[in-house]
Design an enzyme around this catalytic site. Structure first.
Site, mmCIF file in Angstrom:
data_model
loop_
_atom_site.group_PDB
_atom_site.id
_atom_site.type_symbol
_atom_site.label_atom_id
_atom_site.label_comp_id
_atom_site.label_asym_id
_atom_site.label_seq_id
_atom_site.Cartn_x
_atom_site.Cartn_y
_atom_site.Cartn_z
ATOM 1 N N LEU A 179 44.217 68.457 69.180
ATOM 2 C CA LEU A 179 43.637 67.367 68.628
ATOM 3 C C LEU A 179 42.351 68.062 68.044
ATOM 4 O O LEU A 179 41.849 68.779 68.525
ATOM 5 C CB LEU A 179 43.036 66.452 69.838
ATOM 6 C CG LEU A 179 42.394 65.107 69.697
ATOM 7 C CD1 LEU A 179 43.236 64.219 68.982
ATOM 8 C CD2 LEU A 179 41.677 64.640 70.776
ATOM 9 N N GLU A 220 44.505 73.906 74.031
ATOM 10 C CA GLU A 220 43.275 73.359 74.051
ATOM 11 C C GLU A 220 43.398 72.728 75.741
ATOM 12 O O GLU A 220 44.423 73.021 76.589
ATOM 13 C CB GLU A 220 43.174 71.927 73.336
ATOM 14 C CG GLU A 220 44.486 71.149 73.338
ATOM 15 C CD GLU A 220 44.252 69.825 72.515
ATOM 16 O OE1 GLU A 220 43.274 69.516 72.114
ATOM 17 O OE2 GLU A 220 45.337 69.191 72.042
ATOM 18 N N TYR A 268 44.136 55.763 70.800
ATOM 19 C CA TYR A 268 42.991 55.474 71.476
ATOM 20 C C TYR A 268 41.649 56.244 70.856
ATOM 21 O O TYR A 268 41.971 57.183 70.196
ATOM 22 C CB TYR A 268 42.939 55.819 73.112
ATOM 23 C CG TYR A 268 43.036 56.863 73.411
ATOM 24 C CD1 TYR A 268 44.176 57.682 73.657
ATOM 25 C CD2 TYR A 268 41.827 57.549 74.431
ATOM 26 C CE1 TYR A 268 44.325 59.165 73.882
ATOM 27 C CE2 TYR A 268 41.854 58.838 74.720
ATOM 28 C CZ TYR A 268 43.104 59.542 74.634
ATOM 29 O OH TYR A 268 43.154 60.776 74.913
ATOM 30 N N LYS A 294 45.835 61.226 68.114
ATOM 31 C CA LYS A 294 45.255 60.543 69.685
ATOM 32 C C LYS A 294 45.985 59.494 69.925
ATOM 33 O O LYS A 294 45.568 58.452 70.058
ATOM 34 C CB LYS A 294 43.767 60.333 69.465
ATOM 35 C CG LYS A 294 43.122 60.535 70.685
ATOM 36 C CD LYS A 294 41.539 60.658 70.479
ATOM 37 C CE LYS A 294 40.661 60.386 71.932
ATOM 38 N NZ LYS A 294 40.916 61.565 72.919
HETATM 39 N N1 PLP Z 1 41.832 67.720 73.177
HETATM 40 C C1 PLP Z 1 42.180 66.504 73.932
HETATM 41 C C2 PLP Z 1 43.534 66.750 74.151
HETATM 42 C C3 PLP Z 1 41.704 65.517 74.312
HETATM 43 O O1 PLP Z 1 42.206 64.326 74.949
HETATM 44 C C4 PLP Z 1 40.133 65.426 73.930
HETATM 45 C C5 PLP Z 1 39.251 64.103 74.324
HETATM 46 O O2 PLP Z 1 39.712 63.281 74.735
HETATM 47 C C6 PLP Z 1 39.831 66.503 73.126
HETATM 48 C C7 PLP Z 1 40.476 67.597 72.760
HETATM 49 C C8 PLP Z 1 38.126 66.390 72.577
HETATM 50 O O3 PLP Z 1 37.970 65.478 71.799
HETATM 51 P P1 PLP Z 1 36.521 64.831 71.252
HETATM 52 O O4 PLP Z 1 35.685 65.715 71.214
HETATM 53 O O5 PLP Z 1 36.948 64.250 70.181
HETATM 54 O O6 PLP Z 1 36.309 63.987 72.441
#
Ligand code: PLP
Length: 287
Positions: free
Chosen positions: A207, A182, A33, A149
Site C-alpha cells: 500500500l 510491509e 476504505y 486499499k
Molecule cells: N500498509 C497497510 C497494509 C495498511 O493497512 C496501512 C494503513 O492502514 C498502511 C500500510 C499505512 O498507510 P497510511 O500511512 O496511509 O495509513
C-alpha cells in the site's frame, strides 16, 4: 450524546448502524476504505488520503458516490457529531447492495457509504511509542493488488492476530525473496547500519502509505538520507533502528522482531524524532 455513524445518507446511533445483508462489501469484500488520523478534530494528510481513495475506487471501477467537497462535509460532520478531537476517521465505500453475483451489478446500483469516528488516547500511544514495540514476521500471502486499499483484509487479520498472540503490535509480511513488504496495517522502515533510512519502494506489492509519503518530505528537511529500497528481516535486526508508519501508528519505534532485539534493543532516537516531526507537520496541515 453517544457515538454516531453515517450510513448511506443518514446519521444514526453507532449501536444501531447497519448495512443490508446483500451489501457487496459484506458479501464479497467488494469495497474500499480510508482512514484519517484526527488532530484537534481536523483530518491529517487529508489530500493524500482523498487522492488514494479516488485511485482505489477508480482501479475497481466503483464510482465516487459524491464529490470530494460533499464527502469532506459529511466526514467533518461525522467528526463534529462524535465530538472527537484526537482520533481516527474511517470511511468505507462498497459497490452497493445487489442480489449476490460475483460480476458487477448494473450502473443503477449506487455505492454504499459508511463513516465512523472514534477517539484515540494519544498520550497512551506516545507512552507506548517511547517504550518501543515488537513485530513478528509472517510469509507474504496476499493478493497482487495491495496498492488498492480494499476491505479484503483476511491475511492481514490473521497476521495481526498471530502478532497479538505473541505479544507484538504488528506483523511484517516477508516475500519469497526474504524481503519485508510491509506491516498488516503499516509500512515498515529501518535506519540501516550505514545510517540510511529505508522503506520498500512502491513498485512492490504494498500500500502506498500516506504517512510514509509525508514522512519522506519531513525526512528531506532533516538532511537524513532516505532510500526506497527493500530490506530483509535479518538486516532489520542488524539495523540501528526500525519503525512503522500509518494513520493509526503515526511513527512507532520497533525494538524487537520475532523476539530478537533490533540493534542494541533500545528505542530509536531517530524514529522518536521523526514521530515528533511528523505529528508537528500533520497538526500544522490538518484541515
Ligand atoms: N500498509 C497497510 C497494509 C495498511 O493497512 C496501512 C494503513 O492502514 C498502511 C500500510 C499505512 O498507510 P497510511 O500511512 O496511509 O495509513
Amino acid at each position: 450524546m453517544g457515538r454516531v455513524a453515517y450510513v448511506n445518507g443518514r446519521f444514526v446511533p453507532h449501536a444501531e448502524a447497519a448495512v443490508h445483508i446483500e451489501d457487496r462489501g459484506y458479501q464479497l469484500a467488494d469495497a474500499v476504505y480510508e482512514v484519517w488520523a484526527l488532530f484537534d478534530g481536523k483530518m491529517g494528510d487529508a489530500e493524500g488520503h482523498f487522492a488514494r481513495l479516488e485511485r482505489s475506487l477508480a482501479e475497481l471501477r466503483i464510482p465516487m458516490p459524491m464529490s470530494r467537497r460533499a464527502l469532506t462535509i459529511v466526514l467533518r460532520e461525522t467528526v463534529r457529531r462524535n465530538r472527537v478531537r484526537e482520533g481516527l476517521l474511517y470511511l468505507q465505500i462498497s459497490r452497493g447492495v445487489a442480489p449476490r453475483d460475483h460480476a458487477f451489478p448494473g450502473a443503477e446500483t449506487p455505492p454504499s457509504i459508511v463513516i465512523t469516528c472514534k477517539a484515540v488516547d494519544r498520550s497512551a500511544a506516545q507512552a507506548k511509542a517511547e517504550k518501543g514495540c515488537a513485530v513478528i514476521t509472517v510469509p507474504e500471502n496476499r493478493w497482487g493488488r495491495c496498492d488498492i486499499k480494499t476491505v479484503g483484509l483476511l491475511p492481514n487479520v490473521l497476521a495481526k492476530q498471530a502478532a497479538r498472540e505473541r505479544g507484538a503490535v504488528e506483523a511484517w509480511f516477508v516475500d519469497e525473496l526474504g524481503l519485508v513488504t510491509e506491516g498488516a496495517s503499516s509500512n515498515a522502515w529501518i535506519l540501516d547500519s550505514d545510517g540510511v533510512l529505508r522503506t520498500r519502494d512502491t513498485n512492490a506489492n504494498i500500500l502506498r502509505g500516506v504517512t510514509r509519503r509525508t514522512l519522506m518530505d519531513v525526512i528531506a528537511e532533516t538532511g537524513l538520507k532516505v532510500e526506497e529500497r527493500p530490506f530483509t528481516a535479518e538486516e532489520a535486526l542488524h539495523a540501528r533502528e526500525a519503525f512503522i508508519t500509518g494513520a493509526g501508528s503515526l511513527v512507532t519505534p520497533i525494538t524487537a522482531i520475532d523476539g530478537k532485539p533490533v540493534g542494541d534493543g533500545a528505542v530509536g532516537e531517530v524514529a522518536l524524532r521523526l514521530r515528533s516531526l511528523y505529528i508537528e507537520r500533520a497538526k500544522a496541515t490538518a484541515v
